[in-house]
Design an enzyme around this catalytic site. Structure first.
Site, short mmCIF file in Angstrom:
data_model
loop_
_atom_site.label_atom_id
_atom_site.label_comp_id
_atom_site.label_asym_id
_atom_site.label_seq_id
_atom_site.Cartn_x
_atom_site.Cartn_y
_atom_site.Cartn_z
N ASP A 21 15.73 -39.76 25.49
CA ASP A 21 16.76 -40.22 24.54
C ASP A 21 17.32 -39.09 23.67
O ASP A 21 18.25 -39.32 22.90
CB ASP A 21 16.16 -41.26 23.56
CG ASP A 21 15.94 -42.60 24.22
OD1 ASP A 21 16.53 -42.84 25.29
OD2 ASP A 21 15.18 -43.40 23.64
N LYS A 78 19.23 -45.39 17.03
CA LYS A 78 20.12 -45.92 18.08
C LYS A 78 19.69 -47.33 18.42
O LYS A 78 18.56 -47.75 18.12
CB LYS A 78 20.11 -45.05 19.33
CG LYS A 78 18.76 -44.86 20.02
CD LYS A 78 18.38 -45.94 21.01
CE LYS A 78 17.05 -45.65 21.70
NZ LYS A 78 16.44 -46.81 22.37
O1 C5P Z 1 11.29 -39.68 28.02
P1 C5P Z 1 10.29 -40.22 27.07
O2 C5P Z 1 9.22 -39.23 26.71
O3 C5P Z 1 10.88 -40.85 25.87
O4 C5P Z 1 9.56 -41.40 27.84
C1 C5P Z 1 8.33 -41.96 27.46
C2 C5P Z 1 7.75 -42.65 28.68
O5 C5P Z 1 8.57 -43.75 29.08
C3 C5P Z 1 7.68 -41.75 29.91
O6 C5P Z 1 6.50 -41.03 29.95
C4 C5P Z 1 7.78 -42.73 31.05
O7 C5P Z 1 6.51 -43.32 31.27
C5 C5P Z 1 8.67 -43.82 30.50
N1 C5P Z 1 10.08 -43.66 30.92
C6 C5P Z 1 10.45 -43.99 32.22
N2 C5P Z 1 11.74 -43.84 32.61
C7 C5P Z 1 12.68 -43.39 31.75
C8 C5P Z 1 12.33 -43.06 30.41
C9 C5P Z 1 11.02 -43.21 30.04
O8 C5P Z 1 9.60 -44.41 33.02
N3 C5P Z 1 13.94 -43.28 32.15
#
Ligand code: C5P
Length: 300
Positions: free
Chosen positions: A148, A17
């Site tokens: 995502d 993406k």
């Molecule tokens: O959701 P994901 O595991 O991909 O996110 C990785 C890190 O990115 C999370 O642990 C968080 O620190 C940060 N994040 C965030 N806000 C979001 C998505 C991700 O702070 N909306």
């Protein structure tokens, strides 16, 4: 994602993406950040092969050895294994699978490769194991795996994603978008980039900007999309990585419709007016940088 089934198992092409725009609206009490982002699916794929096995074990093997593939764990730290185990737990089954992953989407790149692989695993194993879990349950599991993952579940070419990124509103588009992408050698951890984000760095920006990009995508005045390209995480990513700064400045010298960064980086992109321009631009830029450069179009 594209799924093909044979009597041996299932093959899935899991797309990357790109974030055309990404607004960070603020930090939430749960530590995540509230987002408003417009994502498009790219015709750049990892390939996953799923074969059922007798035991309840889930194994993952990476193929196409490259420094990149070698550095990705194949144990419980991998979202593919986590997705398979969450499915087993949710459906309360003791069926296993042997999974092979051909990695082409670079990691720590802001292209959602790991999330797309996880979504592919949820959809494929739900089918291969005959679990018949309904879509809302798959979405619940997807949101537990990462912000995502939900975007990839239903194979939308474009969507506006809000909340943590897991609330998906599809945007119908009938014409493809063309990009040239540059991935500098360094990657960035999503968590680190969000940590470095400061609310004051984007005063004056708010969600109407997203409405503009959504309406331009829907009205097929795709080239005007360029005016909506923005990423709140660009400033923190540039602060953390000199390579992002030099990549963006190389792209800005190219007379492209728009230049941006995808997700939390480090992949940067230029919006091109045609597939030919994207390919021509990729050839030209390859002679000017040691980073990985390629042309890509939107699509599932
Ligand atoms: O959701 P994901 O595991 O991909 O996110 C990785 C890190 O990115 C999370 O642990 C968080 O620190 C940060 N994040 C965030 N806000 C979001 C998505 C991700 O702070 N909306």
């Amino acid at each position: 994602m594209r799924i093909t089934t044979s009597h041996h198992g299932m093959n899935v092409q899991a797309p990357a993406k790109l974030n055309l725009s990404l607004l960070v609206l603020g930090k939430r009490p749960d530590g995540f950040h509230e987002l408003d982002t417009v994502m498009v699916s790219l015709q750049l794929y990892d390939t996953l092969r799923f074969v059922s096995c007798q035991s309840d074990q889930v194994s993952l093997q990476m193929v196409g050895a490259s420094a990149e593939a070698d550095s990705i764990p194949t144990d419980d730290r991998n979202l593919v294994i986590q997705a398979a185990k969450r499915l087993q737990h949710s459906a309360n089954v003791a069926i296993g699978a042997d999974i092979t992953l051909t990695k082409r989407i670079p990691s720590q790149a802001g292209l959602g490769g790991g999330s797309s692989d996880a979504a592919a695993t949820l959809v494929a194993l739900n089918q291969l194991w005959n679990l018949n879990l309904p879509s809302p349950e798959l979405h619940r599991l997807a949101a537990q795996l990462g912000s995502d993952v939900n975007f990839f579940l239903d194979s939308h070419v474009a969507a506006r994603c809000t909340g943590r990124g897991e609330e998906i509103a599809p945007i119908p588009i009938s014409q493809p978008l063309y990009f040239v992408l540059i991935k500098p050698p360094a990657g960035l951890s999503t968590g680190r980039v969000f940590q470095a984000w400061k609310s004051k760095s984007q005063s004056g920006l708010h969600t109407p900007l997203q409405d503009v990009i959504v309406s331009r995508l829907q009205s097929n005045s795709l080239f005007q999309v360029s005016q909506g390209i923005h990423n709140s995480l660009e400033a923190p990513a540039v602060e953390l990585s000199e390579e992002v700064r030099t990549t963006l400045s190389l792209l800005k010298q190219q007379n492209l419709a728009a230049v941006g960064m995808s997700g939390s980086g480090t992949t940067c992109f230029g919006l091109c007016s045609s597939w030919n321009e994207a390919k021509r631009m990729a050839t030209k830029l390859r002679s000017q940088t040691k980073s990985r450069v390629w042309a890509a179009k939107s699509g599932i």
